[in-house]
Every structure is written in structure tokens, then in C-alpha cells.
Motif scaffolding. Structure first.
Motif, PDB file in Angstrom:
ATOM      1  N   ARG A   8      15.675  43.599  33.505  1.00  0.00           N
ATOM      2  CA  ARG A   8      16.336  42.709  34.451  1.00  0.00           C
ATOM      3  C   ARG A   8      16.749  43.457  35.725  1.00  0.00           C
ATOM      4  N   THR A   9      17.075  44.747  35.574  1.00  0.00           N
ATOM      5  CA  THR A   9      17.393  45.552  36.754  1.00  0.00           C
ATOM      6  C   THR A   9      16.155  45.750  37.615  1.00  0.00           C
ATOM      7  N   MET A  10      15.019  46.019  36.990  1.00  0.00           N
ATOM      8  CA  MET A  10      13.774  46.158  37.739  1.00  0.00           C
ATOM      9  C   MET A  10      13.385  44.836  38.390  1.00  0.00           C
ATOM     10  N   GLU A  11      13.695  43.740  37.725  1.00  0.00           N
ATOM     11  CA  GLU A  11      13.449  42.420  38.295  1.00  0.00           C
ATOM     12  C   GLU A  11      14.168  42.272  39.634  1.00  0.00           C
ATOM     13  N   LEU A  12      15.442  42.663  39.663  1.00  0.00           N
ATOM     14  CA  LEU A  12      16.220  42.580  40.896  1.00  0.00           C
ATOM     15  C   LEU A  12      15.718  43.559  41.951  1.00  0.00           C
ATOM     16  N   LEU A  13      15.392  44.773  41.525  1.00  0.00           N
ATOM     17  CA  LEU A  13      14.866  45.754  42.478  1.00  0.00           C
ATOM     18  C   LEU A  13      13.570  45.265  43.117  1.00  0.00           C
ATOM     19  N   CYS A  14      12.716  44.673  42.307  1.00  0.00           N
ATOM     20  CA  CYS A  14      11.449  44.155  42.841  1.00  0.00           C
ATOM     21  C   CYS A  14      11.689  42.984  43.782  1.00  0.00           C
ATOM     22  N   TRP A  15      12.683  42.158  43.473  1.00  0.00           N
ATOM     23  CA  TRP A  15      13.013  41.049  44.367  1.00  0.00           C
ATOM     24  C   TRP A  15      13.522  41.564  45.710  1.00  0.00           C
ATOM     25  N   PHE A  16      14.375  42.585  45.669  1.00  0.00           N
ATOM     26  CA  PHE A  16      14.827  43.196  46.915  1.00  0.00           C
ATOM     27  C   PHE A  16      13.633  43.723  47.722  1.00  0.00           C
ATOM     28  N   SER A  17      12.707  44.385  47.025  1.00  0.00           N
ATOM     29  CA  SER A  17      11.580  45.019  47.710  1.00  0.00           C
ATOM     30  C   SER A  17      10.552  44.023  48.219  1.00  0.00           C
ATOM     31  N   SER A  18      10.219  43.035  47.387  1.00  0.00           N
ATOM     32  CA  SER A  18       9.100  42.141  47.711  1.00  0.00           C
ATOM     33  C   SER A  18       9.503  40.887  48.465  1.00  0.00           C
ATOM     34  N   THR A  19      10.796  40.567  48.455  1.00  0.00           N
ATOM     35  CA  THR A  19      11.250  39.353  49.131  1.00  0.00           C
ATOM     36  C   THR A  19      12.242  39.669  50.247  1.00  0.00           C
ATOM     37  N   VAL A  20      13.396  40.213  49.883  1.00  0.00           N
ATOM     38  CA  VAL A  20      14.432  40.483  50.886  1.00  0.00           C
ATOM     39  C   VAL A  20      13.936  41.478  51.934  1.00  0.00           C
ATOM     40  N   HIS A  21      13.335  42.569  51.481  1.00  0.00           N
ATOM     41  CA  HIS A  21      12.871  43.600  52.414  1.00  0.00           C
ATOM     42  C   HIS A  21      11.770  43.071  53.330  1.00  0.00           C
ATOM     43  N   VAL A  22      10.941  42.174  52.830  1.00  0.00           N
ATOM     44  CA  VAL A  22       9.879  41.591  53.654  1.00  0.00           C
ATOM     45  C   VAL A  22      10.478  40.758  54.773  1.00  0.00           C
ATOM     46  N   HIS A  23      11.531  39.980  54.472  1.00  0.00           N
ATOM     47  CA  HIS A  23      12.191  39.199  55.520  1.00  0.00           C
ATOM     48  C   HIS A  23      12.783  40.122  56.581  1.00  0.00           C
ATOM     49  N   VAL A  24      13.355  41.240  56.137  1.00  0.00           N
ATOM     50  CA  VAL A  24      13.926  42.209  57.074  1.00  0.00           C
ATOM     51  C   VAL A  24      12.814  42.836  57.924  1.00  0.00           C
ATOM     52  N   ALA A  25      11.689  43.138  57.289  1.00  0.00           N
ATOM     53  CA  ALA A  25      10.560  43.716  58.029  1.00  0.00           C
ATOM     54  C   ALA A  25      10.052  42.754  59.097  1.00  0.00           C
ATOM     55  N   GLN A  26      10.106  41.459  58.822  1.00  0.00           N
ATOM     56  CA  GLN A  26       9.720  40.480  59.845  1.00  0.00           C
ATOM     57  C   GLN A  26      10.563  40.657  61.104  1.00  0.00           C
ATOM     58  N   CYS A  27      11.830  41.015  60.910  1.00  0.00           N
ATOM     59  CA  CYS A  27      12.752  41.160  62.037  1.00  0.00           C
ATOM     60  C   CYS A  27      12.623  42.505  62.744  1.00  0.00           C
ATOM     61  N   PHE A  28      12.507  43.585  61.970  1.00  0.00           N
ATOM     62  CA  PHE A  28      12.523  44.932  62.534  1.00  0.00           C
ATOM     63  C   PHE A  28      11.142  45.540  62.737  1.00  0.00           C
ATOM     64  N   ARG A  29      10.171  45.117  61.935  1.00  0.00           N
ATOM     65  CA  ARG A  29       8.860  45.759  61.935  1.00  0.00           C
ATOM     66  C   ARG A  29       7.753  44.705  62.025  1.00  0.00           C
ATOM     67  N   GLY A  30       7.828  43.889  63.063  1.00  0.00           N
ATOM     68  CA  GLY A  30       6.838  42.834  63.244  1.00  0.00           C
ATOM     69  C   GLY A  30       5.417  43.347  63.383  1.00  0.00           C
ATOM     70  N   GLU A  31       5.269  44.613  63.797  1.00  0.00           N
ATOM     71  CA  GLU A  31       3.932  45.200  63.953  1.00  0.00           C
ATOM     72  C   GLU A  31       3.204  45.337  62.629  1.00  0.00           C
ATOM     73  N   ARG A  32       3.926  45.237  61.535  1.00  0.00           N
ATOM     74  CA  ARG A  32       3.260  45.277  60.225  1.00  0.00           C
ATOM     75  C   ARG A  32       2.438  44.015  59.985  1.00  0.00           C
ATOM     76  N   PHE A  33       2.785  42.943  60.687  1.00  0.00           N
ATOM     77  CA  PHE A  33       2.166  41.652  60.431  1.00  0.00           C
ATOM     78  C   PHE A  33       1.226  41.177  61.539  1.00  0.00           C
ATOM     79  N   THR A  34       1.506  41.609  62.782  1.00  0.00           N
ATOM     80  CA  THR A  34       0.715  41.121  63.906  1.00  0.00           C
ATOM     81  C   THR A  34       0.889  42.023  65.116  1.00  0.00           C
ATOM     82  N   ASP A  35      -0.067  41.947  66.035  1.00  0.00           N
ATOM     83  CA  ASP A  35       0.047  42.643  67.320  1.00  0.00           C
ATOM     84  C   ASP A  35       0.423  41.679  68.438  1.00  0.00           C
ATOM     85  N   ASP A  36       0.521  40.397  68.121  1.00  0.00           N
ATOM     86  CA  ASP A  36       0.818  39.362  69.098  1.00  0.00           C
ATOM     87  C   ASP A  36       2.325  39.278  69.321  1.00  0.00           C
ATOM     88  N   ALA A  37       2.770  39.496  70.558  1.00  0.00           N
ATOM     89  CA  ALA A  37       4.201  39.520  70.868  1.00  0.00           C
ATOM     90  C   ALA A  37       4.872  38.182  70.561  1.00  0.00           C
TER      91      ALA A  37
END
Length: 221
Positions: A93-122
Motif C-alpha cells: 500500500r505504501t508503494m501504491e501511494l508512492l507510485c501515485w505520487f510519481s505517475s499522477t501528482v508529479h506528472v501534473h507538476v511537470a505540466q507546470c514546470f517542465r512543459g518541454e517534456r510534452f511539447t515544443d509549442d509555447a
């Protein structure tokens, strides 16, 4: 054998830093400046071609991805409390939460801070940031509802790596200036956890970490 942990101030590498501190491991901390592009330097890409932190050099090998590093450290130092290694269900269950942080929460954060991971279009980057903040707020509402449901901490009555990841998320949210007034339980928990001596020690270690040799040489020249 000494380890070398590559991290960056403000990143999820704080979780791995807390873990090596908890383990009492013999290690060296190297701090990259992500804003300056240290993660794209050839010397670091030779260690981690994905150009991300954390990365851990140990036993003549390099382990990347936070959750993989945590599993390695928890298995190598089973008494350190990094993960609940003595309870299989709690570990899952702890790994479940860690994976959720990594695969869901962190991805939303990356959309905000690291948009270049997803696109080159401003224009697309701007829309990604907007949608990322909305989705992150929804994830925080879900996280807030879980506080207290599984024990004193996020998963049980023992503080572990997943609670440190929650602190990392808190720091990201502050940088994004997201209103946390609706997430009172989570906010209170994070403020309580950040006063723990082990967390304070990890934060101080992060703040005082040295840059990689190639950066230090460039600054000296």
C-alpha cells in the motif's frame, strides 16, 4: 562502499536524500541546478540518459527513478524505516501511494514546470500549465481526504518515504501558488512533519549540498 546521490534543491530527490540519511549510509550528495540545465550536461547524461534526478551511484552501478532507489535502499538497510519492509500488505500500500505520487501528482507538476517534456509549442505549454494546476488541485483534494484514514501518517503509524514525498509536493504547490485553504488536513500534517528532526536534517543537507565537479570547475574559471 560509499554512494553518490545526485539531486537538486526543491526536487523529489529530497525523498532519496532523507532515505540515505535514515540509513546512516556513507554517501556523497551532488546537487544539480535544474534551472541552469546541469541535468543536460554530458557528464550527467552518461549516468542517466533521461537527465533527471535522483540518481544513485552504488556498487559500481547507477540506479535511477526515485521509487527504484527507495526499494534498493530499503532492502539494503531494512531497519532504517524507509519503507515498511516487515509488513507485506503495508509495503504494497505504501508503494501504491508512492507510485501515485510519481505517475499522477508529479506528472501534473511537470505540466507546470517542465512543459518541454510534452511539447515544443509555447501555446501548448501554456495550456498544459493551466490544466496541470487544475488537475493537481483535484489530486490534492483526494490526498486531503486520506489524511488520518490509515493511521498517524499517510500509511500507518510509522513515518516513511511516502510522507517525505508529501512534503516535496507541498513545496511544489507553494511555488505554484495554489490555494491550500481547502486542504486543511494535509496542510496541518505537512507542517507537523516538517518539524521532525530527521526532516529538518535532510532539508539542511539539501540546502548545503555541493554542485557537481564540472559545474564547480566552470564557476572557478
Amino acid at each position: 562502499m560509499s554512494m553518490k546521490l545526485y539531486g537538486a534543491s526543491g526536487s523529489c530527490a529530497l525523498v532519496a536524500l532523507w532515505a540515505v540519511e535514515q540509513a546512516g549510509a556513507d554517501y556523497e550528495l551532488v546537487s544539480l541546478n535544474l534551472g541552469a540545465g546541469d541535468q543536460r550536461h554530458p557528464a550527467f547524461l552518461a549516468l542517466n540518459p533521461h537527465g533527471r534526478v535522483p540518481a544513485l551511484e552504488t556498487d559500481g552501478a547507477v540506479i535511477t527513478e526515485l521509487n527504484a532507489i527507495l526499494v534498493y535502499l530499503a532492502a539494503r538497510f531494512p531497519g532504517a524505516g524507509i519503507l515498511p519492509m516487515n509488513d507485506v500488505l503495508l509495503l504494497g500500500r505504501t508503494m501504491e501511494l508512492l507510485c501515485w505520487f510519481s505517475s499522477t501528482v508529479h506528472v501534473h507538476v511537470a505540466q507546470c514546470f517542465r512543459g518541454e517534456r510534452f511539447t515544443d509549442d509555447a501555446d501548448v505549454k501554456d495550456k498544459l500549465k493551466q490544466s496541470g494546476k487544475v488537475r493537481l488541485a483535484a489530486a490534492l483534494a483526494e490526498l486531503n481526504e486520506t489524511i488520518g484514514q490509515r493511521g498517524a501518517y499517510l500509511n500507518g503509524d510509522g513515518f516513511s518515504a511516502v510522507d517525505i514525498f508529501s512534503i516535496v509536493v507541498w513545496r511544489w504547490v507553494q511555488r505554484l501558488e495554489i490555494d491550500c485553504s481547502a486542504f486543511g488536513r494535509w496542510t496541518g500534517k505537512v507542517q507537523h512533519d516538517m518539524a521532525r528532526p530527521d526532516v529538518v536534517r535532510a532539508l539542511e543537507r539539501e540546502a548545503n549540498a555541493a554542485p557537481p565537479s564540472w559545474v564547480a570547475a566552470a564557476r572557478a574559471s
